[in-house]
Design a protein around this motif. Structure first.
Motif, mmCIF file in Angstrom:
data_model
loop_
_atom_site.group_PDB
_atom_site.id
_atom_site.type_symbol
_atom_site.label_atom_id
_atom_site.label_comp_id
_atom_site.label_asym_id
_atom_site.label_seq_id
_atom_site.Cartn_x
_atom_site.Cartn_y
_atom_site.Cartn_z
ATOM 1 N N TRP A 75 40.718 40.245 41.645
ATOM 2 C CA TRP A 75 40.309 41.598 41.220
ATOM 3 C C TRP A 75 41.242 42.651 41.849
ATOM 4 C CZ3 TRP A 75 38.228 45.607 44.277
ATOM 5 C CH2 TRP A 75 37.603 46.645 43.583
ATOM 6 N N LEU A 76 41.577 42.439 43.126
ATOM 7 C CA LEU A 76 42.504 43.384 43.777
ATOM 8 C C LEU A 76 43.856 43.380 43.069
ATOM 9 C CD1 LEU A 76 41.865 42.746 47.608
ATOM 10 C CD2 LEU A 76 41.337 44.829 46.333
ATOM 11 N N HIS B 51 30.987 44.944 54.025
ATOM 12 C CA HIS B 51 30.532 43.625 53.542
ATOM 13 C C HIS B 51 29.981 42.734 54.671
ATOM 14 C CE1 HIS B 51 32.064 44.904 49.731
ATOM 15 N NE2 HIS B 51 33.225 45.181 50.313
ATOM 16 N N LEU C 104 31.184 41.181 42.400
ATOM 17 C CA LEU C 104 32.324 40.289 42.676
ATOM 18 C C LEU C 104 31.868 38.879 43.057
ATOM 19 C CD1 LEU C 104 34.830 42.582 44.654
ATOM 20 C CD2 LEU C 104 34.940 41.913 42.260
ATOM 21 N N SER D 197 28.237 45.862 44.779
ATOM 22 C CA SER D 197 29.587 45.298 44.815
ATOM 23 C C SER D 197 29.538 43.796 45.112
ATOM 24 C CB SER D 197 30.403 46.030 45.880
ATOM 25 O OG SER D 197 31.548 45.321 46.225
ATOM 26 N N GLN E 142 39.251 54.250 42.979
ATOM 27 C CA GLN E 142 38.888 53.146 42.076
ATOM 28 C C GLN E 142 37.848 53.563 41.039
ATOM 29 O OE1 GLN E 142 37.738 49.784 44.533
ATOM 30 N NE2 GLN E 142 39.644 49.845 45.700
ATOM 31 N N ALA F 72 34.300 48.211 43.091
ATOM 32 C CA ALA F 72 33.653 46.927 42.883
ATOM 33 C C ALA F 72 32.150 47.129 42.686
ATOM 34 C CB ALA F 72 33.919 45.990 44.052
ATOM 35 N N HIS G 191 37.584 46.328 55.757
ATOM 36 C CA HIS G 191 36.740 45.299 55.136
ATOM 37 C C HIS G 191 36.710 44.065 56.040
ATOM 38 C CE1 HIS G 191 38.150 47.745 51.686
ATOM 39 N NE2 HIS G 191 36.974 47.479 51.165
ATOM 40 N N HIS H 168 35.540 53.857 47.434
ATOM 41 C CA HIS H 168 36.971 54.096 47.167
ATOM 42 C C HIS H 168 37.065 55.111 46.018
ATOM 43 C CE1 HIS H 168 38.282 50.153 49.138
ATOM 44 N NE2 HIS H 168 36.976 49.970 48.982
ATOM 45 N N ASP I 297 30.454 51.064 47.447
ATOM 46 C CA ASP I 297 31.738 50.349 47.297
ATOM 47 C C ASP I 297 32.292 50.404 45.883
ATOM 48 O OD1 ASP I 297 33.981 48.949 48.152
ATOM 49 O OD2 ASP I 297 33.086 47.006 47.690
ATOM 50 N N THR J 54 42.916 46.544 40.884
ATOM 51 C CA THR J 54 42.840 47.596 41.911
ATOM 52 C C THR J 54 44.211 48.121 42.310
ATOM 53 O OG1 THR J 54 40.964 46.344 42.716
ATOM 54 C CG2 THR J 54 41.743 48.107 44.118
ATOM 55 N N ARG K 52 43.443 48.528 55.302
ATOM 56 C CA ARG K 52 42.635 48.035 54.164
ATOM 57 C C ARG K 52 41.808 46.810 54.549
ATOM 58 N NH1 ARG K 52 43.963 49.008 48.723
ATOM 59 N NH2 ARG K 52 41.969 48.600 47.767
ATOM 60 N N PHE K 53 42.476 45.753 54.967
ATOM 61 C CA PHE K 53 41.836 44.572 55.561
ATOM 62 C C PHE K 53 42.935 43.709 56.158
ATOM 63 C CE2 PHE K 53 41.316 41.326 51.750
ATOM 64 C CZ PHE K 53 42.524 41.718 51.202
ATOM 65 N N LEU L 114 37.148 38.684 44.512
ATOM 66 C CA LEU L 114 37.879 39.719 45.256
ATOM 67 C C LEU L 114 39.397 39.692 45.105
ATOM 68 C CD1 LEU L 114 37.976 42.056 47.294
ATOM 69 C CD2 LEU L 114 38.017 40.341 49.108
ATOM 70 N N GLU M 170 34.203 39.303 53.322
ATOM 71 C CA GLU M 170 33.525 39.598 52.052
ATOM 72 C C GLU M 170 33.474 38.365 51.154
ATOM 73 O OE1 GLU M 170 35.619 42.719 50.071
ATOM 74 O OE2 GLU M 170 34.317 42.735 48.286
HETATM 75 N N1 GUN Z 1 38.960 44.132 50.396
HETATM 76 C C1 GUN Z 1 40.178 44.697 50.521
HETATM 77 N N2 GUN Z 1 40.316 45.745 49.682
HETATM 78 C C2 GUN Z 1 39.166 45.843 49.009
HETATM 79 C C3 GUN Z 1 38.696 46.731 47.983
HETATM 80 O O1 GUN Z 1 39.384 47.643 47.537
HETATM 81 N N3 GUN Z 1 37.434 46.500 47.538
HETATM 82 C C4 GUN Z 1 36.643 45.508 48.029
HETATM 83 N N4 GUN Z 1 35.411 45.350 47.537
HETATM 84 N N5 GUN Z 1 37.061 44.668 48.970
HETATM 85 C C5 GUN Z 1 38.309 44.831 49.457
#
Ligand code: GUN
Ligand code: ZN
Length: 463
Positions: free
Chosen positions: A124-125, A299, A328, A324, A110, A353, A260, A107, A350, A129, A232-233, A121, A263
């Motif tokens: 942290w987001l 992941h 995390l 990463s 980031q 992270a 993602h 990213h 990654d 993030t 994103r996820f 995770l 993870e």
């Molecule tokens: N899962 C969704 N967004 C992210 C991200 O920005 N980094 C990581 N490591 N996992 C995510």
């Protein structure tokens, strides 16, 4: 490893030596590097001894390129007589040249929140993030960080990456513009999120898709750039947005996809809550047609054999992000198990992270994760994965990933003696395999003496 044109009959002595290759050298000019050359022809496997024919190593080698394309690779004594008289000779006989490193998941937005302490995770987001990504609404900020990020990639020998931008289309324009100016091979995309993120980052469901369409039409397939559709996820996209992303891929199978998957255990619970109709996390993506041979799932730590098999059957790849995953506290990826199921894998930093952009640092973390699982990564497997392996899994191996005539001139010049301690340790290595292992455990940005991409010198270490 033969030259496409063998009608050249000049003696090696007529070649001009160059102490300071010109950073802005005419890409069409002929250049040759004399060095030790290491490249992979195939997957070496995970044994201490690489599979027969998988490694190509030339002790006194020549790498000849012009027009950004490799013309020939081979023994210096064989290539030298064939070089045009105006070829610039770069003597790196004390160095090791490899294909440029590839980072399959990173990213750029980031970069400045790397090493943000102590969260897993989802916290942290939210805590670091998303606030950081809000800053990319400003085009000047995106342009500045895109340049800093690419400078950093060049410093660590990474010539290609698959990159998450932010949800602002301008962050993608900024990144691709910077990559095109440098003539780099890069994949990137605009993050799609239409829920569970700050308003400033949230798309209107179809507006985000229209923005992606505009970006695809402006950038995909131009210069050395490719577009990766980037939901994103699962938790930050509605089913409608995931379906529309799948529609983009169906319309143009030459697009990539990055997202993602599996993870973190808290993430898994949340996905199960949000998509009660899906039998597991992977099925959320399958139901929207997002799983194919050009899809990268970062992941993939918490997957059962059945999910891994479904990914393998579709030819999708999992990006193993060891630094990463450690940072995390996400878990220890089962690389050996995934390989047993013939799942395509890639290696990735990654960032943010991840704790280091360097491919060498990624190898070190992968080795450490492997040790904790009883399956330490060999140097052969590591350097294969960082170069040809990542290229094959990303479907980029027709252009990059090995030192082969006809491929793009993207490579890294490694200085195994980069620090006093490295030099001391190298004095004790007894084989190429030991030397490579030392590089992956002790190497860092100092180890990267030069980075070349598109036939242009992109970075030379100071001092
Ligand atoms: N899962 C969704 N967004 C992210 C991200 O920005 N980094 C990581 N490591 N996992 C995510
Ligand atoms: Zn990521």
């Amino acid at each position: 490893m033969d030259a496409p044109d063998s009608s050249l009959g000049h003696a090696a002595e007529s070649i001009r030596p160059a102490r300071q290759p010109d950073v802005a050298a005419q890409p069409s000019a002929h250049h040759v590097i004399r060095a030790r050359l290491l490249s992979f022809n195939a997957d070496p496997g995970d044994d201490d001894t690489p599979a027969e024919g998988s490694v190509s190593y030339i002790e006194d080698g020549a790498l000849w390129w012009s027009g950004g394309v490799i013309q020939a690779v081979g023994e210096y004594a064989h290539i030298a007589p064939r070089l045009p008289a105006d070829t610039t000779l770069i003597d790196h006989r004390d160095k090791l040249v490899m294909p440029g490193f590839i980072d399959s998941h990173v990213h750029y937005v980031q970069l400045e929140i790397m090493a943000s302490y102590g969260r897993q995770l989802l916290d942290w987001l939210n805590e670091y993030t998303f606030p950081e990504e809000c800053r990319f609404a400003k085009r000047e900020h995106a342009e500045h960080i895109a340049d800093v990020f690419l400078d950093e990639l060049m410093r660590v020998g990474t010539t290609t990456a698959q990159v998450f931008c932010s949800s602002h289309p301008g962050s993608v324009d900024a990144f691709f513009s910077a990559a095109r100016r440098r003539d780099l091979c890069m994949l990137a995309g605009k993050v799609l999120m239409d829920r569970h993120a700050p308003d400033a980052l949230t798309d209107d469901t179809l507006g985000g898709i229209r923005d992606s369409e505009r970006l695809i039409s402006d950038w995909h397939g131009t210069a050395r750039l490719g577009y990766s559709v980037t939901p994103r996820f699962a938790p930050t996209s509605t089913r409608a947005q995931l379906d529309a992303a799948g529609g983009l891929l169906r319309n143009d199978p030459s697009l990539w996809l990055q997202t993602h998957l599996a993870e973190n255990l808290g993430e898994l619970d949340w996905v199960a809550e949000l998509f009660p109709g899906s039998r597991d996390y992977l099925h959320v993506y399958e139901a929207s047609d997002l799983v194919g041979p050009r899809s990268t799932f970062a992941h993939g730590i918490h997957l059962d054999d059945g999910m891994r098999q479904r990914l393998a059957d579709r030819g999708a790849n999992i990006a193993f992000c060891p630094s990463s995953n450690l940072f995390l506290g996400s878990g220890l990826f089962d690389r050996a198990g995934a390989r047993q199921q013939r799942l395509k894998l890639t290696l990735a930093s990654d960032i943010g992270a991840g704790t280091d952009l360097s491919g060498l640092a990624t190898l070190k973390a992968a080795y450490q994760v492997g040790q904790l699982r009883g399956t330490p990564l060999t140097a052969w497997a590591g350097f294969h994965d960082l170069t040809l392996g990542n290229a094959v899994s990303l479907s980029l191996d027709d252009r990059i990933g090995s030192l082969t005539a006809g491929k793009d001139a993207d490579f890294v010049v490694i200085d195994p003696m980069a620090s006093p301690l490295m030099a001391r340790r190298m004095g004790r290595t007894r084989s190429l395999s030991e030397e490579l292992f030392t590089l992956m455990m002790m190497g860092d940005d100092r180890t990267i003496y030069e980075t070349w991409a598109g036939g242009r010198l992109q970075h030379r270490r100071q001092g």
